[in-house]
Design a protein around this motif. Structure first.
Motif, PDB file in Angstrom:
ATOM      1  N   GLU A  63      -5.473   3.173   4.613  1.00  7.47           N
ATOM      2  CA  GLU A  63      -5.800   2.504   3.350  1.00  7.47           C
ATOM      3  C   GLU A  63      -5.777   0.989   3.521  1.00  7.47           C
ATOM      4  N   PHE A  64      -4.737   0.484   4.170  1.00 10.66           N
ATOM      5  CA  PHE A  64      -4.619  -0.956   4.387  1.00 10.66           C
ATOM      6  C   PHE A  64      -5.791  -1.483   5.206  1.00 10.66           C
ATOM      7  N   LEU A  65      -6.102  -0.804   6.304  1.00 18.25           N
ATOM      8  CA  LEU A  65      -7.178  -1.266   7.180  1.00 18.25           C
ATOM      9  C   LEU A  65      -8.532  -1.219   6.477  1.00 18.25           C
ATOM     10  N   LYS A  66      -8.774  -0.171   5.704  1.00 23.99           N
ATOM     11  CA  LYS A  66     -10.036  -0.076   4.960  1.00 23.99           C
ATOM     12  C   LYS A  66     -10.148  -1.212   3.943  1.00 23.99           C
ATOM     13  N   ASN A  67      -9.055  -1.520   3.264  1.00 22.75           N
ATOM     14  CA  ASN A  67      -9.056  -2.640   2.312  1.00 22.75           C
ATOM     15  C   ASN A  67      -9.332  -3.957   3.022  1.00 22.75           C
ATOM     16  N   GLU A  68      -8.751  -4.108   4.192  1.00 23.88           N
ATOM     17  CA  GLU A  68      -8.937  -5.339   4.956  1.00 23.88           C
ATOM     18  C   GLU A  68     -10.392  -5.490   5.411  1.00 23.88           C
ATOM     19  N   VAL A  69     -11.004  -4.390   5.810  1.00 23.02           N
ATOM     20  CA  VAL A  69     -12.409  -4.424   6.231  1.00 23.02           C
ATOM     21  C   VAL A  69     -13.303  -4.774   5.042  1.00 23.02           C
ATOM     22  N   GLU A  70     -13.025  -4.176   3.898  1.00 17.85           N
ATOM     23  CA  GLU A  70     -13.829  -4.450   2.702  1.00 17.85           C
ATOM     24  C   GLU A  70     -13.707  -5.903   2.256  1.00 17.85           C
ATOM     25  N   ALA A  71     -12.507  -6.459   2.348  1.00 15.90           N
ATOM     26  CA  ALA A  71     -12.287  -7.838   1.909  1.00 15.90           C
ATOM     27  C   ALA A  71     -12.934  -8.842   2.861  1.00 15.90           C
ATOM     28  N   GLN A  72     -12.926  -8.559   4.140  1.00 15.37           N
ATOM     29  CA  GLN A  72     -13.478  -9.424   5.184  1.00 15.37           C
ATOM     30  C   GLN A  72     -13.125 -10.893   4.970  1.00 15.37           C
ATOM     31  N   VAL A  73     -11.837 -11.129   4.801  1.00 14.78           N
ATOM     32  CA  VAL A  73     -11.366 -12.482   4.532  1.00 14.78           C
ATOM     33  C   VAL A  73     -11.266 -13.323   5.802  1.00 14.78           C
ATOM     34  N   ASP A  74     -10.812 -12.737   6.875  1.00 13.25           N
ATOM     35  CA  ASP A  74     -10.616 -13.513   8.095  1.00 13.25           C
ATOM     36  C   ASP A  74     -10.864 -12.648   9.323  1.00 13.25           C
ATOM     37  N   LYS A  75     -10.451 -13.143  10.463  1.00 17.41           N
ATOM     38  CA  LYS A  75     -10.678 -12.427  11.722  1.00 17.41           C
ATOM     39  C   LYS A  75      -9.936 -11.096  11.789  1.00 17.41           C
ATOM     40  N   ASP A  76      -8.964 -10.901  10.919  1.00 16.58           N
ATOM     41  CA  ASP A  76      -8.243  -9.629  10.897  1.00 16.58           C
ATOM     42  C   ASP A  76      -9.165  -8.461  10.553  1.00 16.58           C
ATOM     43  N   ALA A  77     -10.238  -8.733   9.829  1.00 10.87           N
ATOM     44  CA  ALA A  77     -11.179  -7.672   9.463  1.00 10.87           C
ATOM     45  C   ALA A  77     -11.839  -7.085  10.708  1.00 10.87           C
ATOM     46  N   ILE A  78     -12.151  -7.920  11.664  1.00 11.82           N
ATOM     47  CA  ILE A  78     -12.769  -7.448  12.907  1.00 11.82           C
ATOM     48  C   ILE A  78     -11.783  -6.581  13.679  1.00 11.82           C
ATOM     49  N   GLU A  79     -10.551  -7.035  13.739  1.00 11.68           N
ATOM     50  CA  GLU A  79      -9.507  -6.260  14.410  1.00 11.68           C
ATOM     51  C   GLU A  79      -9.281  -4.931  13.681  1.00 11.68           C
ATOM     52  N   ALA A  80      -9.318  -4.972  12.360  1.00 12.20           N
ATOM     53  CA  ALA A  80      -9.122  -3.761  11.558  1.00 12.20           C
ATOM     54  C   ALA A  80     -10.229  -2.740  11.825  1.00 12.20           C
ATOM     55  N   ILE A  81     -11.452  -3.205  11.991  1.00 11.06           N
ATOM     56  CA  ILE A  81     -12.569  -2.301  12.302  1.00 11.06           C
ATOM     57  C   ILE A  81     -12.307  -1.586  13.628  1.00 11.06           C
ATOM     58  N   GLY A  82     -11.853  -2.336  14.612  1.00 11.11           N
ATOM     59  CA  GLY A  82     -11.554  -1.744  15.914  1.00 11.11           C
ATOM     60  C   GLY A  82     -10.423  -0.734  15.851  1.00 11.11           C
ATOM     61  N   ILE A  83      -9.376  -1.075  15.127  1.00 10.21           N
ATOM     62  CA  ILE A  83      -8.232  -0.161  15.001  1.00 10.21           C
ATOM     63  C   ILE A  83      -8.649   1.100  14.254  1.00 10.21           C
ATOM     64  N   LEU A  84      -9.410   0.933  13.179  1.00  7.72           N
ATOM     65  CA  LEU A  84      -9.890   2.100  12.426  1.00  7.72           C
ATOM     66  C   LEU A  84     -10.693   3.036  13.324  1.00  7.72           C
ATOM     67  N   VAL A 123       0.842  -1.199   0.000  1.00  5.63           N
ATOM     68  CA  VAL A 123       0.000   0.000   0.000  1.00  5.63           C
ATOM     69  C   VAL A 123       0.876   1.246   0.000  1.00  5.63           C
ATOM     70  N   GLN A 124       1.944   1.226   0.778  1.00  2.23           N
ATOM     71  CA  GLN A 124       2.846   2.372   0.819  1.00  2.23           C
ATOM     72  C   GLN A 124       3.437   2.652  -0.560  1.00  2.23           C
ATOM     73  N   SER A 125       3.842   1.605  -1.250  1.00  4.42           N
ATOM     74  CA  SER A 125       4.423   1.816  -2.580  1.00  4.42           C
ATOM     75  C   SER A 125       3.371   2.317  -3.569  1.00  4.42           C
ATOM     76  N   LYS A 126       2.130   1.831  -3.461  1.00  2.00           N
ATOM     77  CA  LYS A 126       1.055   2.311  -4.333  1.00  2.00           C
ATOM     78  C   LYS A 126       0.756   3.786  -4.091  1.00  2.00           C
ATOM     79  N   LEU A 127       0.891   4.219  -2.840  1.00  3.95           N
ATOM     80  CA  LEU A 127       0.637   5.618  -2.500  1.00  3.95           C
ATOM     81  C   LEU A 127       1.860   6.504  -2.729  1.00  3.95           C
ATOM     82  N   GLY A 128       2.964   5.896  -3.140  1.00  2.00           N
ATOM     83  CA  GLY A 128       4.185   6.653  -3.391  1.00  2.00           C
ATOM     84  C   GLY A 128       4.914   7.071  -2.129  1.00  2.00           C
ATOM     85  N   LEU A 129       4.699   6.337  -1.042  1.00  5.07           N
ATOM     86  CA  LEU A 129       5.348   6.649   0.229  1.00  5.07           C
ATOM     87  C   LEU A 129       6.578   5.780   0.423  1.00  5.07           C
TER      88      LEU A 129
END
Length: 91
Positions: free
Chosen positions: A56-77, A18-24
């Motif tokens: 950006e990473f956390l939002k992508n993870e929430v949208e994908a909702q692939v595993d339990k990381d999505a729940i954690e990502a919602i909390g962190i966001l 994500v950092q490389s896509k954003l040019g960071l």
């Protein structure tokens, strides 16, 4: 909580993408040390530099909702988008 989420190699690799896509520059989320103020300063500095890519990473993870990381990502966001968090981070 943010450090724990990105300490997983797969999440860290995706953050770098994500950092490389954003040019960071590649940057890591640092671990907080309770007794060392320098570590806390560096952690805050790292969060500021990587804030947009972390969001950006956390939002992508929430949208994908692939595993339990999505729940954690919602909390962190919810926490890092809070005005109080941002003010404490910057001041």
């Amino acid at each position: 909580m943010v450090y724990v989420h990105f300490s997983r190699p797969s999440n860290n690799a995706k953050l770098i993408e994500v950092q490389s896509k954003l040019g960071l520059k590649k940057g890591n989320v640092l671990r907080i040390c309770d007794t060392r103020w320098v570590c806390r300063y560096k952690n805050c500095e790292s969060m500021i530099k990587n804030y947009s890519s972390i969001l950006e990473f956390l939002k992508n993870e929430v949208e994908a909702q692939v595993d339990k990381d999505a729940i954690e990502a919602i909390g962190i966001l919810g926490q890092i988008q809070n005005c109080a968090f941002l003010l404490e981070l910057l001041y």
